[in-house]
Design an enzyme around this catalytic site. Structure first.
Site, PDB file in Angstrom:
ATOM      1  N   GLY A   1       1.103  -1.443  -0.063  1.00 58.34           N
ATOM      2  CA  GLY A   1       0.338  -0.043  -0.067  1.00 58.34           C
ATOM      3  C   GLY A   1       0.544   1.029  -0.252  1.00 58.34           C
ATOM      4  O   GLY A   1       0.247   2.421  -0.024  1.00 58.34           O
ATOM      5  N   GLU A   2       2.278   1.273   0.480  1.00 55.81           N
ATOM      6  CA  GLU A   2       3.144   2.190  -0.044  1.00 55.81           C
ATOM      7  C   GLU A   2       2.942   2.819  -1.722  1.00 55.81           C
ATOM      8  O   GLU A   2       2.644   2.146  -2.716  1.00 55.81           O
ATOM      9  CB  GLU A   2       3.785   2.338   1.136  1.00 55.81           C
TER      10      GLU A   2
ATOM     11  N   HIS B   1     -13.346  24.302   3.056  1.00 57.24           N
ATOM     12  CA  HIS B   1     -14.683  24.653   4.056  1.00 57.24           C
ATOM     13  C   HIS B   1     -14.788  26.304   4.634  1.00 57.24           C
ATOM     14  O   HIS B   1     -16.414  26.565   4.771  1.00 57.24           O
ATOM     15  CB  HIS B   1     -14.118  23.427   5.123  1.00 57.24           C
TER      16      HIS B   1
ATOM     17  N   ASP C   1     -27.351  26.439   4.773  1.00 55.33           N
ATOM     18  CA  ASP C   1     -26.699  26.584   6.215  1.00 55.33           C
ATOM     19  C   ASP C   1     -26.595  27.560   6.605  1.00 55.33           C
ATOM     20  O   ASP C   1     -25.730  28.113   4.970  1.00 55.33           O
ATOM     21  CB  ASP C   1     -25.116  26.128   6.496  1.00 55.33           C
TER      22      ASP C   1
ATOM     23  N   LYS D   1     -28.960  24.310   9.731  1.00 56.66           N
ATOM     24  CA  LYS D   1     -28.954  22.866   9.970  1.00 56.66           C
ATOM     25  C   LYS D   1     -28.290  22.803  11.220  1.00 56.66           C
ATOM     26  O   LYS D   1     -27.234  23.760  11.479  1.00 56.66           O
ATOM     27  CB  LYS D   1     -27.175  22.832   8.699  1.00 56.66           C
TER      28      LYS D   1
ATOM     29  N   GLY E   1     -24.227  12.903   1.393  1.00 53.82           N
ATOM     30  CA  GLY E   1     -25.662  13.344   1.189  1.00 53.82           C
ATOM     31  C   GLY E   1     -26.670  13.946   1.698  1.00 53.82           C
ATOM     32  O   GLY E   1     -28.039  14.152   1.512  1.00 53.82           O
ATOM     33  N   GLY E   2     -26.735  13.582   3.301  1.00 56.63           N
ATOM     34  CA  GLY E   2     -27.735  13.866   4.512  1.00 56.63           C
ATOM     35  C   GLY E   2     -27.810  15.496   4.624  1.00 56.63           C
ATOM     36  O   GLY E   2     -29.806  15.924   4.042  1.00 56.63           O
ATOM     37  N   THR E   3     -26.756  16.128   4.224  1.00 51.74           N
ATOM     38  CA  THR E   3     -27.856  17.527   4.029  1.00 51.74           C
ATOM     39  C   THR E   3     -28.336  18.025   2.938  1.00 51.74           C
ATOM     40  O   THR E   3     -29.135  18.828   3.011  1.00 51.74           O
ATOM     41  CB  THR E   3     -25.902  18.220   4.351  1.00 51.74           C
TER      42      THR E   3
HETATM   43  C1  R5P Z   1     -20.606  21.060   6.249  1.00 47.52           C
HETATM   44  O1  R5P Z   1     -21.028  21.528   6.542  1.00 47.52           O
HETATM   45  C2  R5P Z   1     -20.214  20.880   4.637  1.00 47.52           C
HETATM   46  O2  R5P Z   1     -21.014  22.545   3.866  1.00 47.52           O
HETATM   47  C3  R5P Z   1     -21.386  20.092   4.182  1.00 47.52           C
HETATM   48  O3  R5P Z   1     -22.731  20.463   4.521  1.00 47.52           O
HETATM   49  C4  R5P Z   1     -21.255  18.707   4.550  1.00 47.52           C
HETATM   50  O4  R5P Z   1     -20.102  17.773   4.611  1.00 47.52           O
HETATM   51  C5  R5P Z   1     -22.197  18.433   3.471  1.00 47.52           C
HETATM   52  O5  R5P Z   1     -22.058  16.629   4.525  1.00 47.52           O
HETATM   53  P1  R5P Z   1     -22.321  15.173   3.936  1.00 47.52           P
HETATM   54  O6  R5P Z   1     -23.798  15.348   2.818  1.00 47.52           O
HETATM   55  O7  R5P Z   1     -22.791  13.956   4.604  1.00 47.52           O
HETATM   56  O8  R5P Z   1     -24.754  15.620   4.736  1.00 47.52           O
END
Ligand code: R5P
Length: 299
Positions: free
Chosen positions: A35-36, A127, A170, A193, A226-228
């Site tokens: 894996g290196e 981010h 958010d 969020k 994909g939750g957010t």
């Molecule tokens: C988090 O604050 C970012 O802006 C994204 O909303 C987040 O990383 C998305 O993550 P997930 O798809 O797991 O909800």
């Protein structure tokens, strides 16, 4: 100057080289059975300003290590200046100690980038701008954070979303929806969020919006689980939005993310080539090349 695409960004590195009017200088690379990584510079870097392009999307640790190996080798072989383009900058979300004793990963990554001799780090929609500035003060690396939101919005504008409403999932990321709204022209807003720091579970407070029968786009920096995105799309569809696009810079799309977002009602999923996958319909190559020429004076 030389553009060196790393193993994780062969296509994007090639595009950036071509935007800059040079041939890409690929590295020799292979993985050992354990894996290196093995890395070998094939071009002559002595006295050159080199631009290494390596995204650090999953597998983050391996890709970061390869980026460190390329930068250190270029430096050791006499490169005059080293710029690292890490379009997706891994570990940038753990920028605060949310729970006592946590590791500040952004700080660790930046310390290592400094250690291997990188002069300039270029990321796309990392981010948090504020956290980047804070780590920049602690380390001897110039950090450049570019935004792909206007490019994504331009693409959507040409594909039926002109005049669409731009939403941030958010409040902290409203600047992204604002940047997109300047292109799409349909106004913008946000949901709120909250993520449980221990379980990772997301709760979203959906504001009442006047979007019945209108097209809308959710803009986020990353889609991971994909939750957010799914919750935001659901909130818009629940208020009668017509077509909804799920747009982000970095589509990591782990596990069932695509299915979750489609099941929530998204008509379109769009992302950039900071992470290469079937949704990377927008290239950041021109953005990066222009920035390197005009702000880093590497030509
Ligand atoms: C988090 O604050 C970012 O802006 C994204 O909303 C987040 O990383 C998305 O993550 P997930 O798809 O797991 O909800």
């Amino acid at each position: 100057m030389m553009v060196i695409p790393g193993p994780a960004s062969l296509e994007l590195g090639g595009r950036i080289a071509s935007e800059m009017g040079v041939e890409a200088s690929p590295v020799g690379h292979r993985l050992f059975p354990d894996g290196e990584s093995y890395i070998r510079m094939t071009g002559r870097v002595e006295g050159e300003a080199v631009v290494i392009v390596q995204t650090t999307a999953p597998e983050q640790d391996r890709r970061l290590m390869q980026a460190f190996m390329m930068a250190e080798t270029a430096r050791d072989l006499g490169a005059e200046r080293v710029a690292l383009v890490a379009p997706y900058l891994a570990y940038s979300r753990q920028d605060k100690r949310f729970l006592e004793g946590e590791c500040l990963t952004l700080d660790v990554v930046m310390g290592l980038i400094e250690c291997v001799g990188v002069d300039d780090l270029i990321a796309i929609d990392a981010h948090s701008e504020a956290s980047l500035r804070a780590v920049e003060e602690k380390h001897n690396v110039r950090v450049h954070n570019l935004s792909a939101m206007p490019l994504i919005a331009e693409h959507l504008k040409g594909t039926g979303f002109d005049g669409a409403y731009s939403l941030s999932p958010d409040v902290g990321a409203i600047h992204q929806a604002e940047a997109a709204a300047r292109v799409l022209g349909g106004g913008c807003g946000f949901f709120e969020k909250e993520r449980d720091r221990k379980t990772g579970e997301i709760r979203m407070r959906v504001e009442d919006l006047d979007i019945e029968g209108r097209n809308a786009v959710v803009f986020d920096d990353i889609i991971s689980s994909g939750g957010t995105m799914a919750k935001a799309v659901e909130g818009l569809k629940g208020q009668g939005a017509s077509r909804v696009a799920a747009a982000c810079t970095h589509a990591l799309l782990m596990d069932e993310a695509e299915e979750r977002i489609r099941n929530a009602g998204a008509d379109v999923i769009l992302a950039t080539d900071t992470v290469s996958n079937p949704f990377s319909g927008v290239s950041v190559a021109g953005l990066v090349a222009d920035y390197i020429r005009s702000h880093l004076n590497i030509v």
